[in-house]
Design a protein around this motif. Sequence first.
Motif, short mmCIF file in Angstrom:
data_model
loop_
_atom_site.label_atom_id
_atom_site.label_comp_id
_atom_site.label_asym_id
_atom_site.label_seq_id
_atom_site.Cartn_x
_atom_site.Cartn_y
_atom_site.Cartn_z
N ALA A 9 0.82 -1.21 0.00
CA ALA A 9 0.00 0.00 0.00
C ALA A 9 0.86 1.26 0.00
O ALA A 9 0.46 2.29 -0.56
CB ALA A 9 -0.93 0.00 1.22
N PHE A 10 2.03 1.20 0.63
CA PHE A 10 2.95 2.34 0.65
C PHE A 10 3.76 2.45 -0.65
O PHE A 10 4.53 3.41 -0.80
CB PHE A 10 3.95 2.22 1.81
N GLU A 11 3.62 1.49 -1.55
CA GLU A 11 4.40 1.42 -2.79
C GLU A 11 5.89 1.30 -2.49
O GLU A 11 6.74 1.86 -3.19
CB GLU A 11 4.12 2.64 -3.68
N SER A 12 6.21 0.58 -1.43
CA SER A 12 7.61 0.35 -1.07
C SER A 12 8.20 -0.74 -1.95
O SER A 12 7.49 -1.58 -2.51
CB SER A 12 7.71 -0.06 0.41
N GLU A 13 9.52 -0.76 -2.05
CA GLU A 13 10.23 -1.80 -2.78
C GLU A 13 10.52 -2.95 -1.82
O GLU A 13 11.34 -2.83 -0.91
CB GLU A 13 11.53 -1.26 -3.36
N ILE A 14 9.85 -4.06 -2.02
CA ILE A 14 9.94 -5.19 -1.10
C ILE A 14 11.19 -6.02 -1.41
O ILE A 14 11.48 -6.33 -2.56
CB ILE A 14 8.68 -6.05 -1.17
N ASN A 15 11.90 -6.33 -0.34
CA ASN A 15 13.10 -7.14 -0.45
C ASN A 15 12.70 -8.62 -0.55
O ASN A 15 12.05 -9.15 0.35
CB ASN A 15 13.97 -6.91 0.79
N LEU A 16 13.08 -9.27 -1.64
CA LEU A 16 12.70 -10.67 -1.83
C LEU A 16 13.41 -11.61 -0.86
O LEU A 16 12.98 -12.75 -0.68
CB LEU A 16 12.97 -11.10 -3.27
N HIS A 17 14.50 -11.14 -0.24
CA HIS A 17 15.24 -11.97 0.72
C HIS A 17 15.66 -11.08 1.89
O HIS A 17 16.74 -10.52 1.90
CB HIS A 17 16.47 -12.62 0.08
N SER A 18 14.77 -10.91 2.88
CA SER A 18 15.08 -10.08 4.04
C SER A 18 15.54 -10.97 5.20
O SER A 18 15.26 -12.17 5.24
CB SER A 18 13.88 -9.24 4.46
N THR A 19 16.23 -10.36 6.14
CA THR A 19 16.81 -11.12 7.25
C THR A 19 16.55 -10.42 8.57
O THR A 19 16.20 -9.23 8.62
CB THR A 19 18.33 -11.30 7.07
N PHE A 20 16.76 -11.18 9.67
CA PHE A 20 16.59 -10.63 11.02
C PHE A 20 17.95 -10.42 11.68
O PHE A 20 18.91 -11.17 11.43
CB PHE A 20 15.75 -11.57 11.88
N ASP A 21 18.01 -9.40 12.54
CA ASP A 21 19.23 -9.07 13.28
C ASP A 21 18.89 -8.89 14.74
O ASP A 21 17.73 -8.65 15.11
CB ASP A 21 19.86 -7.79 12.72
N ARG A 22 19.92 -8.99 15.57
CA ARG A 22 19.75 -8.76 17.01
C ARG A 22 20.25 -7.37 17.38
O ARG A 22 21.37 -6.98 17.04
CB ARG A 22 20.51 -9.82 17.81
N LYS A 23 19.41 -6.65 18.09
CA LYS A 23 19.76 -5.31 18.59
C LYS A 23 19.93 -5.43 20.10
O LYS A 23 18.96 -5.62 20.83
CB LYS A 23 18.63 -4.33 18.24
N ALA A 58 2.64 16.87 10.08
CA ALA A 58 2.94 15.63 10.79
C ALA A 58 1.65 14.94 11.24
O ALA A 58 1.51 13.71 11.13
CB ALA A 58 3.84 15.91 11.99
N ALA A 59 0.70 15.72 11.75
CA ALA A 59 -0.58 15.15 12.16
C ALA A 59 -1.31 14.57 10.96
O ALA A 59 -1.90 13.48 11.03
CB ALA A 59 -1.44 16.22 12.84
N SER A 60 -1.27 15.28 9.84
CA SER A 60 -1.91 14.80 8.62
C SER A 60 -1.27 13.50 8.14
O SER A 60 -1.95 12.57 7.70
CB SER A 60 -1.80 15.87 7.52
N PHE A 61 0.05 13.42 8.26
CA PHE A 61 0.76 12.20 7.86
C PHE A 61 0.31 11.00 8.70
O PHE A 61 0.04 9.92 8.16
CB PHE A 61 2.27 12.40 8.01
N VAL A 62 0.23 11.17 10.00
CA VAL A 62 -0.15 10.06 10.88
C VAL A 62 -1.58 9.62 10.58
O VAL A 62 -1.88 8.41 10.54
CB VAL A 62 0.01 10.44 12.36
N LYS A 63 -2.49 10.56 10.32
CA LYS A 63 -3.86 10.19 9.99
C LYS A 63 -3.93 9.44 8.67
O LYS A 63 -4.71 8.48 8.52
CB LYS A 63 -4.73 11.44 9.95
N SER A 64 -3.13 9.88 7.69
CA SER A 64 -3.09 9.18 6.40
C SER A 64 -2.58 7.76 6.59
O SER A 64 -3.10 6.81 6.01
CB SER A 64 -2.18 9.92 5.42
N LEU A 65 -1.54 7.62 7.40
CA LEU A 65 -0.97 6.30 7.66
C LEU A 65 -2.01 5.40 8.32
O LEU A 65 -2.17 4.23 7.95
CB LEU A 65 0.26 6.44 8.54
N GLN A 66 -2.71 5.92 9.32
CA GLN A 66 -3.75 5.14 9.99
C GLN A 66 -4.80 4.68 8.99
O GLN A 66 -5.23 3.52 9.01
CB GLN A 66 -4.41 5.97 11.09
N ALA A 67 -5.24 5.59 8.12
CA ALA A 67 -6.29 5.25 7.15
C ALA A 67 -5.84 4.12 6.23
O ALA A 67 -6.60 3.19 5.95
CB ALA A 67 -6.66 6.49 6.33
N ILE A 68 -4.60 4.19 5.75
CA ILE A 68 -4.10 3.16 4.85
C ILE A 68 -4.00 1.81 5.56
O ILE A 68 -4.43 0.78 5.04
CB ILE A 68 -2.74 3.57 4.27
#
Length: 559
Positions: free
Chosen positions: A114-128, A216-226
């Motif tokens: 929905a964000f039109e992000s570029e999805i990584n076909l091979h993602s990994t996990f790390d420890r923080k 910033a408030a408008s951005f958060v509301k847009s994000l919530q809606a999506i």
Amino acid sequence: MNRIPIRTCSCQLRSSSAKYSKRFASTSLSSNSSSTNKGKGKAKSKDRYSGWKPTIGVELHVQLKGNQKLFSKAISHHDALPNSHVAFLDASLPGALPVLEPNPVRLALLACLAFESEINLHSTFDRKHYFYPDQPMGYQITQKYSPLAKGGKIRIRTNRTEGFVDVRLDQVQLEQDTAKSFHDPSISGTLIDLNRSGTALIEIVTQPDLSSAEEAASFVKSLQAILRHVGASDANMERGELRCDVNVSVQRANDETIGSGTRCEVKNLNGVRFIAGAIESEISRQIDLLSRNEPVIQSTRGYDALTGKTFHLRSKEDAPDYRYFPDPELGQIAFTPEQLDQLRAELPELPDAAFERLQSQYSLSARDAGILVALGEGIESESEGDEGGAGEGSASIGVSYFERVAKGRESKVAANWVIHELLGQLTKNNLTLLNNPIDPEELGQLVDAVTENKLTGTNAKSLLRDYLASTTAPSSETSAPASFSSHLSTVLAASPPPPSATSFLPLLLEVIDSHPAEVEKIKKGQTKVVMRLVGEVMKRSGGKADAKWVRKEFEDRLK
């Protein structure tokens, strides 16, 4: 290698009960065809930063729908008894190993698409790594080096010249949530609730593209809606399902160096008005310091909603060393392009697209279209354990309901009955579109009865009001009809056809003659007085006259 299957899962419908118009008045749904807001608040917002250029970035942590744990079968139920939903891994018991759950990954992918992000076909996990009581393992499993997705954007309304702006996303990553800490004065200590520990999150980091608290408030509301429309999250800030940190810096307007201001971070903001208040306070604080030629010290700050001011938490001169390294117990998350295409095809219509389409296809006003789009947003799910998924999500219920009523009927009439008549009566009876006992086809039958002159508009509204009241009244007081359709049929069969509108013309003329003062005011341009005369006709006709026809007759005769 862990391969995540793509599967179809329905999303439970929700609805809103009040504040539809108010919610959309401040939403961020963008429209090239909608009018530009030029209110006093916008001008004031621009003027108060005169000579200065704020730069704002946002970091958000979003709990995925259903509050499922990322690496166990446990579910984090809101307001459950402390430590009653804890898997072995959540408590870091010896020998407990993470096993990736597929549904949170799928929900995260919905958001990324929905964000039109570029999805990584091979993602990994790390420890923080960091030590804190709310993280029993001593590290958090996240995605540092190869996150789920990069890039993307969210379009928002803005007070800038072009009317809207695309807020760019840096990345979207999967990670575990932490536990909750509670300070107990009675024991002078801190208690830990592990229910939330391990809950699946997506962390969303923006580019510094925002320039005001309103944006910033408008951005958060847009994000919530999506997020709500695709069924990825309920994003309820009051329940901690969406938490926000903001980074704020200020530089002089004539300084063309990007990011030359000193950045301060305000942590743990759990409401849109708090986000706006914290940013406004921090911008003012930094402008005041710079105006007195005092330096802004890089720091992490909190926000006091009572005073409306940010306060110092700790200095932040250098980035902490979290000693990231790849998690040795978790493999890659792998997708195929075909799996992503399948999921992309299942995405429901997003808020911006629905808002534009309702105006173009049905000729609705921006206000009415916005109310229908916003109808299902911000309302709690019926079941906290509902996993959710793509398809006609809860936030689409207003658009779906309207379109079924409007099918084969005049769209503006249908919108008026849904927005102004049905929603008002649902709210009065503590009902929502989700548990509305009148389905769209039944409301359409009522609209047809009025259009075909089988019922007056006044009587139809009364029938709607009385039926909904009967469905919520105690059974000892009344018994509700089996269905609205059968109730309407019974009423129509028992009622003679309403008299023609013109048969009330003598009564209308009689009211004109008996109210000379009101007639004079109307002739002088006080058009609101017309409703007094309409009310008098309705009273004398016993509610049988068509109020819309009566009003038009008064207006035509008394121009």
